[in-house]
Design a protein around this motif. Structure first.
Motif, PDB file in Angstrom:
ATOM      1  N   GLN A  85       0.820  -1.199   0.000  1.00  0.00           N
ATOM      2  CA  GLN A  85       0.000   0.000   0.000  1.00  0.00           C
ATOM      3  C   GLN A  85       0.862   1.261   0.000  1.00  0.00           C
ATOM      4  O   GLN A  85       0.578   2.228  -0.724  1.00  0.00           O
ATOM      5  N   LYS A  88       2.559   1.682  -3.296  1.00  0.00           N
ATOM      6  CA  LYS A  88       1.572   2.175  -4.258  1.00  0.00           C
ATOM      7  C   LYS A  88       1.352   3.677  -4.096  1.00  0.00           C
ATOM      8  O   LYS A  88       1.175   4.400  -5.089  1.00  0.00           O
ATOM      9  N   TYR A 161      -2.533   4.807 -10.807  1.00  0.00           N
ATOM     10  CA  TYR A 161      -2.752   4.659  -9.367  1.00  0.00           C
ATOM     11  C   TYR A 161      -2.322   3.307  -8.810  1.00  0.00           C
ATOM     12  O   TYR A 161      -2.209   3.151  -7.593  1.00  0.00           O
ATOM     13  N   ASN A 162      -2.112   2.348  -9.674  1.00  0.00           N
ATOM     14  CA  ASN A 162      -1.812   0.992  -9.224  1.00  0.00           C
ATOM     15  C   ASN A 162      -0.523   0.465  -9.845  1.00  0.00           C
ATOM     16  O   ASN A 162      -0.467   0.199 -11.049  1.00  0.00           O
ATOM     17  N   THR A 165      -1.144  -5.011 -10.633  1.00  0.00           N
ATOM     18  CA  THR A 165      -2.530  -5.277 -10.989  1.00  0.00           C
ATOM     19  C   THR A 165      -3.126  -6.274 -10.007  1.00  0.00           C
ATOM     20  O   THR A 165      -2.534  -7.324  -9.757  1.00  0.00           O
ATOM     21  N   ASN A 166      -4.297  -5.947  -9.450  1.00  0.00           N
ATOM     22  CA  ASN A 166      -4.907  -6.875  -8.500  1.00  0.00           C
ATOM     23  C   ASN A 166      -5.791  -7.895  -9.214  1.00  0.00           C
ATOM     24  O   ASN A 166      -6.042  -7.801 -10.418  1.00  0.00           O
TER      25      ASN A 166
END
Length: 250
Positions: A85, A88, A161-162, A165-166
Motif C-alpha cells: 500500500q 503504491k 494509481y496501481n 494489478t490486482n
C-alpha cells in the motif's frame, strides 16, 4: 553516494554480490544449510534497500514541492514503506509529480513493460542457472520458472494509481496464477515481517504437511520474491528518471 545515484542504482546488484560470494561453494549436501541463510540475507537487503528508496524518492519530491511536503509529511505521513500500500502511494505520488512538473498528463503505461519484465527474467536466469543457489533450491527454482512464465505486462503498471494489478483486474486468472498484489501481500510481505522481526525463533523450522500440500505454498519462493522486488525497483527507476528529466527540461 548521492541520493539520486542510490535511487537509480538497481537493487539487483545485490544478487550479483551473492552470486559472486557463493561461486566457490560446493553443491554437496553438507552445504545445504547455507541456502536459507544466504537467501534470507539477500532478501532482507533487497527489501530494505527498496524501502529506503521509497523514502528517498518521497523526500526528493518533497524538496521540490512544498505542498507535497506538507501533505505527505504532516497530513498523510508514510511509515516504513515496506507494505505494498505504501509503495503504491509513492508510485501514485511520483506519477502525479511528473504530471505537475510537465504541466500535462503523463501515462506510466507508456513505459516499455515487456522490456522491464524481460530484464527481470534474464537477470534471475543469468545469475542462478547452474549456480550453487539453484542446486540447493532446485524445486523452488523450477516452481519459480513455471509461475513467472505466467506473469505478463498486464500484471503491473495497471494505471496511474496501481503499481501492480490486482485480481479483480485479471479476469482470466486460474488456480495456476495469482495477481502480483496477492503474492506481495500474502507471501512476500508476510515473509519479510517474519524474517525482519525474527518470528521464526519460536516457530517450527519446517513447514507442516498441511502447508506443503496447500497449492499456495509454491508462492513462498525466494526466486519469485527477488523477481518481484527487481521488477518494482526497475519501474521506480524509470519513473524517477522521467521525473528528473521533467525537472530539468520543463
Amino acid at each position: 553516494m548521492k541520493k539520486n545515484n542510490f535511487i537509480l542504482t538497481p537493487i539487483s546488484a545485490m544478487l550479483d554480490d551473492v552470486a559472486s560470494a557463493t561461486i566457490g561453494t560446493s553443491s554437496g549436501i553438507e552445504t545445504f544449510p547455507l541456502c536459507d541463510y544466504v537467501m534470507q540475507s539477500v532478501f532482507l537487503k533487497m527489501t530494505g534497500a527498496l524501502e529506503q528508496k521509497m523514502k528517498a524518492i518521497s523526500w526528493e519530491m518533497a524538496t521540490n514541492d512544498y505542498e507535497y511536503r506538507y501533505d505527505r509529511y504532516y497530513k498523510h505521513p508514510l511509515g516504513e514503506c515496506s507494505s505494498y500500500q505504501e509503495k503504491k502511494e509513492i508510485y501514485k505520488d511520483l506519477v502525479e509529480q511528473i504530471c505537475r512538473v510537465k504541466n500535462k498528463y503523463y501515462d506510466p503505461t507508456s513505459i516499455d513493460k515487456l522490456l522491464v519484465l524481460e530484464n527481470t527474467t534474464k537477470k534471475i536466469e543469468g545469475l542462478f542457472s547452474g549456480s550453487s543457489l539453484m542446486i540447493w533450491a532446485q524445486r523452488s527454482f523450477n516452481e519459480y520458472r513455471d509461475i513467472w512464465a505466467t506473469i505478463t505486462e498486464k500484471h503491473f503498471i495497471h494505471d496511474a494509481y496501481n503499481l501492480l494489478t490486482n485480481g479483480s483486474n485479471l479476469p482470466n486468472q486460474t488456480d495456476s496464477g495469482k495477481s502480483l498484489v496477492d503474492i506481495y501481500n500474502k507471501h512476500l510481505y508476510r515473509h519479510r515481517n517474519r524474517v525482519a522481526h525474527n518470528t521464526f525463533s519460536y516457530q517450527q523450522n519446517l513447514p507442516t504437511l498441511d502447508t506443503l500440500v496447500n497449492i499456495d505454498h509454491k508462492y513462498d519462493n525466494y526466486f519469485i520474491y527477488f523477481s518481484m522486488l527487481m521488477l518494482m525497483d526497475e519501474v521506480f527507476i524509470k519513473l524517477f528518471d522521467e521525473y528528473l528529466y521533467s525537472l530539468e527540461y520543463h
